[in-house]
Design a protein around this motif. Structure first.
Motif, PDB file in Angstrom:
ATOM      1  N   TYR A 604       0.803  -1.364   0.023  1.00 56.39           N
ATOM      2  CA  TYR A 604       0.149   0.125  -0.131  1.00 56.39           C
ATOM      3  C   TYR A 604       0.898   1.399   0.082  1.00 56.39           C
ATOM      4  CZ  TYR A 604      -2.985   3.792   1.777  1.00 56.39           C
ATOM      5  OH  TYR A 604      -3.646   5.187   1.856  1.00 56.39           O
ATOM      6  N   LEU A 605       1.798   1.524   0.931  1.00 53.39           N
ATOM      7  CA  LEU A 605       2.380   2.806   1.130  1.00 53.39           C
ATOM      8  C   LEU A 605       3.377   2.958  -0.175  1.00 53.39           C
ATOM      9  CD1 LEU A 605       3.327   2.585   4.958  1.00 53.39           C
ATOM     10  CD2 LEU A 605       1.670   3.911   3.741  1.00 53.39           C
ATOM     11  N   ARG A 606       3.753   1.940  -0.953  1.00 54.73           N
ATOM     12  CA  ARG A 606       4.480   1.902  -1.843  1.00 54.73           C
ATOM     13  C   ARG A 606       3.767   2.528  -3.032  1.00 54.73           C
ATOM     14  NH1 ARG A 606       6.917  -0.700  -5.818  1.00 54.73           N
ATOM     15  NH2 ARG A 606       5.773  -2.709  -5.273  1.00 54.73           N
ATOM     16  N   ALA A 607       2.619   1.888  -3.238  1.00 58.01           N
ATOM     17  CA  ALA A 607       1.619   2.330  -4.174  1.00 58.01           C
ATOM     18  C   ALA A 607       1.349   3.681  -4.147  1.00 58.01           C
ATOM     19  CB  ALA A 607       0.317   1.268  -4.254  1.00 58.01           C
ATOM     20  N   MET A 608       0.959   4.207  -2.830  1.00 54.42           N
ATOM     21  CA  MET A 608       0.783   5.647  -2.660  1.00 54.42           C
ATOM     22  C   MET A 608       1.705   6.763  -2.790  1.00 54.42           C
ATOM     23  SD  MET A 608      -2.558   5.746  -1.928  1.00 54.42           S
ATOM     24  CE  MET A 608      -3.169   7.337  -0.912  1.00 54.42           C
ATOM     25  N   GLY A 609       3.071   6.126  -2.737  1.00 56.58           N
ATOM     26  CA  GLY A 609       3.963   7.222  -2.750  1.00 56.58           C
ATOM     27  C   GLY A 609       4.262   7.798  -1.404  1.00 56.58           C
ATOM     28  N   THR A 610       3.817   6.983  -0.384  1.00 60.78           N
ATOM     29  CA  THR A 610       4.201   7.643   0.894  1.00 60.78           C
ATOM     30  C   THR A 610       5.711   7.245   1.372  1.00 60.78           C
ATOM     31  OG1 THR A 610       2.056   7.222   1.557  1.00 60.78           O
ATOM     32  CG2 THR A 610       3.460   7.627   3.387  1.00 60.78           C
ATOM     33  N   ARG A 611       6.607   8.237   1.568  1.00 61.44           N
ATOM     34  CA  ARG A 611       7.884   7.879   1.819  1.00 61.44           C
ATOM     35  C   ARG A 611       8.112   7.248   3.144  1.00 61.44           C
ATOM     36  NH1 ARG A 611      10.836  12.749   2.302  1.00 61.44           N
ATOM     37  NH2 ARG A 611       8.975  13.840   2.928  1.00 61.44           N
ATOM     38  N   GLU A 614      12.373   5.407   7.966  1.00 65.39           N
ATOM     39  CA  GLU A 614      13.190   4.649   8.880  1.00 65.39           C
ATOM     40  C   GLU A 614      12.818   3.431   9.141  1.00 65.39           C
ATOM     41  OE1 GLU A 614      13.386   6.576  12.617  1.00 65.39           O
ATOM     42  OE2 GLU A 614      15.079   5.173  13.403  1.00 65.39           O
ATOM     43  N   GLY A 615      13.525   2.194   9.087  1.00 62.61           N
ATOM     44  CA  GLY A 615      13.036   1.132   9.418  1.00 62.61           C
ATOM     45  C   GLY A 615      12.639   0.496   8.020  1.00 62.61           C
ATOM     46  N   ARG A 616      11.791  -0.436   8.116  1.00 57.78           N
ATOM     47  CA  ARG A 616      11.045  -1.237   6.927  1.00 57.78           C
ATOM     48  C   ARG A 616       9.515  -1.006   6.893  1.00 57.78           C
ATOM     49  NH1 ARG A 616       8.426  -6.148   8.259  1.00 57.78           N
ATOM     50  NH2 ARG A 616       8.639  -6.854   9.945  1.00 57.78           N
ATOM     51  N   VAL A 629       3.162  -6.324  14.497  1.00 61.30           N
ATOM     52  CA  VAL A 629       4.211  -5.088  14.350  1.00 61.30           C
ATOM     53  C   VAL A 629       3.165  -3.887  13.752  1.00 61.30           C
ATOM     54  CG1 VAL A 629       6.063  -6.601  13.617  1.00 61.30           C
ATOM     55  CG2 VAL A 629       4.273  -5.938  12.033  1.00 61.30           C
ATOM     56  N   VAL A 630       3.863  -2.725  14.060  1.00 61.26           N
ATOM     57  CA  VAL A 630       3.068  -1.552  13.450  1.00 61.26           C
ATOM     58  C   VAL A 630       4.137  -0.554  12.678  1.00 61.26           C
ATOM     59  CG1 VAL A 630       1.300  -1.522  15.297  1.00 61.26           C
ATOM     60  CG2 VAL A 630       3.355  -0.109  15.376  1.00 61.26           C
ATOM     61  N   LEU A 631       3.641   0.128  11.831  1.00 57.86           N
ATOM     62  CA  LEU A 631       4.336   1.326  11.300  1.00 57.86           C
ATOM     63  C   LEU A 631       3.662   2.682  11.912  1.00 57.86           C
ATOM     64  CD1 LEU A 631       4.504   0.536   7.609  1.00 57.86           C
ATOM     65  CD2 LEU A 631       6.525   0.641   9.080  1.00 57.86           C
ATOM     66  N   VAL A 632       4.661   3.603  12.286  1.00 60.71           N
ATOM     67  CA  VAL A 632       4.146   4.889  12.837  1.00 60.71           C
ATOM     68  C   VAL A 632       4.407   5.992  11.844  1.00 60.71           C
ATOM     69  CG1 VAL A 632       4.063   4.006  15.182  1.00 60.71           C
ATOM     70  CG2 VAL A 632       6.148   5.152  14.475  1.00 60.71           C
ATOM     71  N   ASP A 633       3.630   7.278  11.877  1.00 62.90           N
ATOM     72  CA  ASP A 633       4.072   8.145  10.977  1.00 62.90           C
ATOM     73  C   ASP A 633       5.096   9.199  11.995  1.00 62.90           C
ATOM     74  OD1 ASP A 633       2.486   9.487  12.886  1.00 62.90           O
ATOM     75  OD2 ASP A 633       1.783  11.006  11.670  1.00 62.90           O
ATOM     76  N   ASP A 634       5.778   9.946  11.385  1.00 59.62           N
ATOM     77  CA  ASP A 634       6.959  10.914  12.008  1.00 59.62           C
ATOM     78  C   ASP A 634       6.280  11.788  13.091  1.00 59.62           C
ATOM     79  OD1 ASP A 634       5.445  12.348  10.091  1.00 59.62           O
ATOM     80  OD2 ASP A 634       7.222  13.515   9.438  1.00 59.62           O
ATOM     81  N   MET A 635       5.285  12.026  12.898  1.00 61.97           N
ATOM     82  CA  MET A 635       4.415  12.973  14.247  1.00 61.97           C
ATOM     83  C   MET A 635       4.392  12.131  15.473  1.00 61.97           C
ATOM     84  SD  MET A 635       0.661  14.701  13.426  1.00 61.97           S
ATOM     85  CE  MET A 635      -0.057  15.287  14.405  1.00 61.97           C
ATOM     86  N   VAL A 671       9.263   4.018  10.493  1.00 59.14           N
ATOM     87  CA  VAL A 671       8.575   5.338  10.474  1.00 59.14           C
ATOM     88  C   VAL A 671       8.443   5.897   9.099  1.00 59.14           C
ATOM     89  CG1 VAL A 671       8.676   7.721  11.280  1.00 59.14           C
ATOM     90  CG2 VAL A 671       9.728   5.627  12.582  1.00 59.14           C
ATOM     91  N   VAL A 672       6.955   6.249   8.770  1.00 61.95           N
ATOM     92  CA  VAL A 672       6.786   6.833   7.514  1.00 61.95           C
ATOM     93  C   VAL A 672       6.363   8.176   7.654  1.00 61.95           C
ATOM     94  CG1 VAL A 672       6.117   4.502   6.489  1.00 61.95           C
ATOM     95  CG2 VAL A 672       4.403   6.046   7.429  1.00 61.95           C
ATOM     96  N   GLU A 673       6.327   9.027   6.583  1.00 59.65           N
ATOM     97  CA  GLU A 673       6.015  10.485   6.616  1.00 59.65           C
ATOM     98  C   GLU A 673       4.363  10.601   6.834  1.00 59.65           C
ATOM     99  OE1 GLU A 673       6.030  12.571   3.082  1.00 59.65           O
ATOM    100  OE2 GLU A 673       5.741  10.831   1.717  1.00 59.65           O
ATOM    101  N   HIS A 674       3.923  11.696   7.533  1.00 59.57           N
ATOM    102  CA  HIS A 674       2.438  12.043   7.720  1.00 59.57           C
ATOM    103  C   HIS A 674       1.985  12.003   6.559  1.00 59.57           C
ATOM    104  CE1 HIS A 674      -0.867  13.421  10.147  1.00 59.57           C
ATOM    105  NE2 HIS A 674      -0.978  14.433   9.401  1.00 59.57           N
ATOM    106  N   VAL A 675       0.356  11.574   6.709  1.00 61.90           N
ATOM    107  CA  VAL A 675      -0.255  11.592   5.553  1.00 61.90           C
ATOM    108  C   VAL A 675      -1.617  12.223   5.975  1.00 61.90           C
ATOM    109  CG1 VAL A 675      -1.917  10.180   4.120  1.00 61.90           C
ATOM    110  CG2 VAL A 675       0.261   9.256   4.570  1.00 61.90           C
ATOM    111  N   HIS A 676      -1.926  13.362   5.062  1.00 59.89           N
ATOM    112  CA  HIS A 676      -3.300  14.195   5.501  1.00 59.89           C
ATOM    113  C   HIS A 676      -4.119  13.391   5.234  1.00 59.89           C
ATOM    114  CE1 HIS A 676      -0.963  18.117   5.762  1.00 59.89           C
ATOM    115  NE2 HIS A 676      -0.024  17.484   5.110  1.00 59.89           N
ATOM    116  N   ASN A 677      -4.732  12.690   6.414  1.00 60.36           N
ATOM    117  CA  ASN A 677      -5.845  12.033   6.122  1.00 60.36           C
ATOM    118  C   ASN A 677      -7.360  12.744   6.140  1.00 60.36           C
ATOM    119  OD1 ASN A 677      -5.038   9.224   5.905  1.00 60.36           O
ATOM    120  ND2 ASN A 677      -4.776   9.109   8.548  1.00 60.36           N
TER     121      ASN A 677
END
Lengths: 875, 128
Positions: A604-611, A614-616, A629-635, A671-677
């Motif tokens: 998903y995140l790769r398809a959306m282009g979310t950077r 850190e980590g995987r 496991v979870v991924l979190v945003d930089d915020m 850790v991925v960049e924040h997405v404007h949900n």
């Protein structure tokens, strides 16, 4: 009544003339005329009174008759006066019609959105009850147990209901169809005062054992069930089981909820909550609460009541105490439009400014005209017309002008409204009845009448007190009086001031729009196709398998780069999923913090282009039975572990497992960049991503990154799904750019309208300056000629005239700057990415206004400069 | 009445109706003549016209076109009152009677006329 009397009188007069004729005939016959001759002579003699004088004239009270007759005379005179100068009339009517038209269109929207009462029973008693928590930056819904507490502790509410909107799927003979489902407490529909078109709605305290009962919307009943009149009591295939139709809602039924409530206006099905609602976790906040206050209870009283309720709840439960729960009462009528109020009022003010500028132009025109007509008016005074009569006549002329303008304005406004509705953002779509109705027409009439009063009376006071002898003596050589030139100058300054404020306002909105369009929302919306599937019919393991196979199929389609799935797509109005999280080392009793939760598939995140920062990202190693496991945003990473790497840390998050919705300790793997949900302009909440395999949510939206126009893929996707599973409902098949556009639509709407207003203002200001300066020049050609005869060059004259216009413009701009500073303070809440005193907006507005002024002055100045001294002196 | 000074009634003067010599006389004069005639007693429209010609020895001939509007106007002002009756030769006719306020008006008009008349006379015959 006087006309009956008039009729009787007329008959009597005819009888009298007839009697007179008979006597005349007798007399002529006596004198020796033949009968024919006698008749003819009598007729000739009486011809005049029969044709002309028997008309009834004296039947009303003389004073009243006089007033009406002379008013009609004045009205006819006014009509003639306007017809005599068609150019003046056309310009004045069109200018004013423009102003009125713009206001008609905007007021229609303002009325429909802000003023019209909501179509519910006693809408003034309805109010939302929002929760607020220490941890949440914005107001929040509530949980089932909390609703129970509010219902039982409140003393000033008659009734309290709650709603949550999700989706559900109709299956059966026809194509599967996904619809919006409103889960409501059984008292919800009755509390609004809904009268069903068919059957009935839920009764408060009703319990449904056995098959679920549903209430259909009118639209769904028509579309899917062909308006079947005997549908009540029948079972329909819904969510994989048979649901009994209890009733059908009326055609005009619509939910009006604020934008941040995630309750859309069009709901397909209403589904009752049962008692289990109150056994849900105390901190699972999802219910939007609507209360009907007891009659006469004010908002303040209701708020005091809710403060007490919240206080008791904090005392009774540690969860509520920890979160410092507060309850906030928001009257429904106001709250529904809370995001629209400021922009609409700003636009309404803008349209008001446009009308003012139009008015200023017309005032100038009328002043010039009154000046030209001083001669005529003086002659009428000299012939004995009273001041009152002249005032009345000028007022009637103004009234006639404004009536014409009002009628034209309504037509223009109607056309403008059509245009407006085609570019209206979704939030106006929530308000379907934007139309020209009686309140709007009343508004237009009031505006026109106000204009008539101002225009009719203001110049006429000027004219009426004019010096009779002086004017008569001037006989055609009249020039402008200094006082009148002062008024014109003042009007120009006012016009420039208003225009400047409008241009600054528009500049700020347009700059905000460009800033918002430049926002990196945390994904790339270009070449991205999205669609939603309802996976409710699968068990969790099947669901995981299906999604894996489906995604790998999609990935093999030609032109597809990447594929992924998410439970809640950014910028979608689907109900949000947000819950508390707790980083390791933070005590359970400490305040909870909330994050948006998303279940995603590995791609998903790769398809959306979310950077990835850190980590995987997730991959196939993350399965249901492996480490959570979870991924979190930089915020989240910054607030939970400031200055440290988040990777490898433990965090307690909420998972949808087979054991239910439970808190689980998970490891942060990246850790991925924040997405404007939720909004392009705001960073609302931190984000937590959970692998779909560990939380297989029922609704998934798939994002397909393509190498071509994403819409070209729509047909293929439908076919593939048909081949795979005919019972799966596919919905919202659209490119991601649609969501982004929709999110920026309100700002674009405001910016486009503000831009139109500013352009109109510039045009009108330029025309206004042109009008005043050229009028003043035409009056001063003599003076210019004298100046040139005395040695002034034509460039001296040009400069003189230009200076007159530009000095006024500068004063206007100076005042406009002051006004704009106030206005931009008021607009602050609508701005994004720029300060209220945005230097760029000012840097653009100043030369633009100056340019408009120069354009307005240029022709008259050139005309003055071309004055022939000989002609001028001969004049 | 605002129009009285502006609107002028046409009365034809001279005995032979075939040779009209129109002159404009203020309408007030016609009103006064009608009131004066009716002061003699109730009479119908044609009677009023006959009597004026008779008394002025044919100097003033009031045509119906002027007479009836004058009658209506006077009635409207409440100076005369009309009622239906029978004429000398058994025709239906509307008879007009002078009302008390009409009598007062006549006195006023007479005084005005005398004043104007003597003023004009003085002007024409006096020495400068």
């Amino acid at each position: 009544m006087w006309w009956f009397r008039a009729r009787r009188l007329q008959q009597e007069r005819a009888a009298e003339i007839e009697a007179c004729r008979a006597m005349l005939v007798d007399r002529y016959i006596e004198c020796g005329l033949s009968r024919e001759e006698a008749l003819r002579t009598a007729r000739l003699e009486l011809e005049e009174p029969l044709t002309e004088q028997t008309r009834v004239e004296h039947t009303m009270r003389p004073s009243m008759r006089n007033t009406i007759e002379s008013s009609l005379q004045d009205a006819r005179y006014a009509g003639r006066a306007l017809r005599k100068s068609p150019a003046f009339t056309a310009i004045a009517v069109l200018t004013l019609a423009l102003g009125i038209g713009v206001n008609t269109a905007i007021f229609s929207v303002v009325y429909a959105v802000l003023l019209r009462p909501l179509p519910y029973n006693h809408p003034e008693q309805l109010a939302f009850i929002w929760s607020s928590f220490k941890s949440a930056s914005s107001r929040a819904p509530t949980s089932g147990p909390a609703l129970y507490e509010i219902q039982h502790r409140s003393r000033l509410a008659q009734d309290i209901a709650a709603i949550w909107v999700g989706t559900g799927t109709f299956t059966g003979d026809v194509n599967p169809e996904q619809v919006k489902v409103a889960f409501v407490t059984t008292n919800f529909l009755q509390m609004l005062g809904t009268r069903p078109a068919l059957g009935r709605v839920f009764r408060p305290d009703e319990q449904f054992n056995g098959p679920p009962a549903i209430v259909l919307s009118y639209g769904l009943w028509q579309r899917r069930f062909g308006g079947d009149p005997s549908i009540v009591g029948k079972g329909v295939a819904f969510q994989g089981e048979s649901a009994t139709v209890l009733g059908v809602l009326p055609q005009d039924f619509q939910l009006y909820f604020p934008q941040d409530s995630n309750v859309p206006p069009e709901i397909g099905v209403f589904f009752p909550f049962q008692n289990w609602l109150y056994q849900r976790p105390r901190t699972l906040y999802f219910l939007r609460v609507l209360a009907r206050l007891k009659p006469g209870v004010s908002v303040d009283q209701a708020q005091a009541d809710m403060n007490q309720v919240a206080n008791q709840m904090r005392g009774a439960y540690t969860e509520f105490a920890n979160e410092n729960l507060k309850l906030e009462v928001a009257p429904m009528q106001r709250d529904v439009v809370r995001d629209l109020r400021t922009p609409l009022i700003a636009l309404f003010a803008g349209s008001g400014f446009v009308l003012l500028i139009c008015s200023v132009n017309i005032a100038n025109l009328l002043l010039a005209r009154a000046n030209d007509r001083r001669q005529e008016i003086a002659v009428r005074c000299a012939l004995g017309a009273s001041q009152g009569r002249i005032l009345r006549q000028l007022f009637l002329e103004g009234l006639l002008l404004c009536a014409l303008a009002g009628a034209t304005g309504v037509a223009l406004g109607w056309a403008a409204l059509r245009g407006l509705l085609t570019i209206r953002p979704d939030y106006l779509a929530r308000m379907p009845h934007v139309e020209l109705n009686w309140p709007v027409l009343a508004f237009v009439a009031a505006v026109s009448l106000a204009c008539a009063l101002v225009f009719g009376l203001a110049p006429s006071f000027e004219s009426a007190k004019s010096d009779l002898i002086g004017t008569l003596r001037e006989a055609g050589r009249s020039s402008q009086t200094p006082a009148r030139r002062g008024v014109s100058a003042l009007l120009i300054v006012g016009e420039i001031t208003l225009g400047f404020v409008l241009v600054i306002g528009a500049g700020l909105m347009i700059r905000t729009l460009t800033k918002i369009q430049q926002v990196n929302p945390g994904f790339d919306a270009q070449r991205l196709m999205t669609f939603e599937l309802d996976l409710n019919k699968f068990d969790p393991p099947d669901r995981i398998n299906f999604v894996r196979d489906w995604e790998s199929k999609l990935a093999t389609l030609p032109g597809v780069d990447a594929v992924g799935g998410v439970s809640h797509l950014p910028l979608d109005d689907y109900s949000n999923w947000y819950s508390p999280y707790r980083p390791e080392g933070v005590a359970q009793s400490a305040a909870t913090t909330l994050a948006d939760y998303r279940a995603i598939t590995p791609g998903y995140l790769r398809a959306m282009g979310t950077r990835l920062l850190e980590g995987r990202l997730f991959d196939d190693r993350d399965r249901a039975e492996t480490q959570q496991v979870v991924l979190v945003d930089d915020m989240l990473a910054h607030s939970a572990w400031p200055g440290e790497s988040a990777v490898g840390k433990k965090i307690e998050t909420e998972h949808f497992t087979q054991k239910g919705v439970i808190p689980v300790w998970a490891e942060v793997v990246g850790v991925v960049e924040h997405v404007h949900n939720h909004s392009l302009s705001k960073r609302l909440r931190a984000e937590v991503y959970i692998p779909f395999t560990q939380t297989p949510r029922e609704h998934m939206t798939f994002a397909v990154r393509t190498r071509m126009d994403p819409s070209a893929l729509a047909g293929t996707i439908r076919q593939e799904l048909q081949k795979r599973d005919k019972d799966l409902a596919l919905s919202k098949l659209r490119p991601m750019t649609t969501y982004v556009e929709r999110a920026s639509a309100p700002v674009r709407f405001t910016a486009v309208l503000a831009g139109i207003f500013a352009a109109l203002a510039l045009l009108l200001a330029a025309i206004g300056i042109y009008g005043v300066i050229s009028y003043s020049v035409s009056r001063r050609m003599h003076e210019m000629g004298v100046r040139m005869a005395l040695g002034a060059t034509s460039s001296d004259v040009l400069r003189l005239v230009m200076r007159e216009g530009l000095v006024l413009t500068s004063i206007g701009m100076l005042l406009g700057t002051v006004g704009a500073l106030f206005v931009s303070r008021a607009l602050e809440g609508l701005l994004y990415g720029i300060s209220a005193v945005d230097p760029v907006s000012y840097a653009i507005a100043i030369p633009v206004i100056a340019l408009a002024a120069v354009l307005g002055c240029w022709r008259p100045a050139a005309k003055a400069a071309s004055a022939n001294p000989v002609d001028a002196l001969r004049m | 009445m605002s129009y009285s000074s502006v609107v002028l009634a046409k009365i034809q003067t001279g005995t032979p109706p075939a040779m009209p010599e129109p002159s404009e006389i203020l309408q007030g004069t016609l009103d006064m003549l009608v009131l004066r005639t009716l002061a003699l007693g109730p009479m119908h429209g044609l009677g009023v016209s006959d009597r004026i010609r008779q008394i002025t020895r044919g100097v003033f001939v009031v045509k119906p076109g002027s007479l009836f509007p004058a009658l209506y106007r006077l009635e409207q002002n409440g100076w005369i009152k009309g009622h239906w009756g029978e004429s000398e030769n058994n025709r239906k006719a509307k008879y007009y009677t002078l009302t008390p306020s009409g009598r007062a008006q006549l006195t006023k008009e007479k005084r005005k006329w005398n004043k104007a008349f003597s003023a004009v006379n003085r002007l024409l015959e006096g020495e400068f």
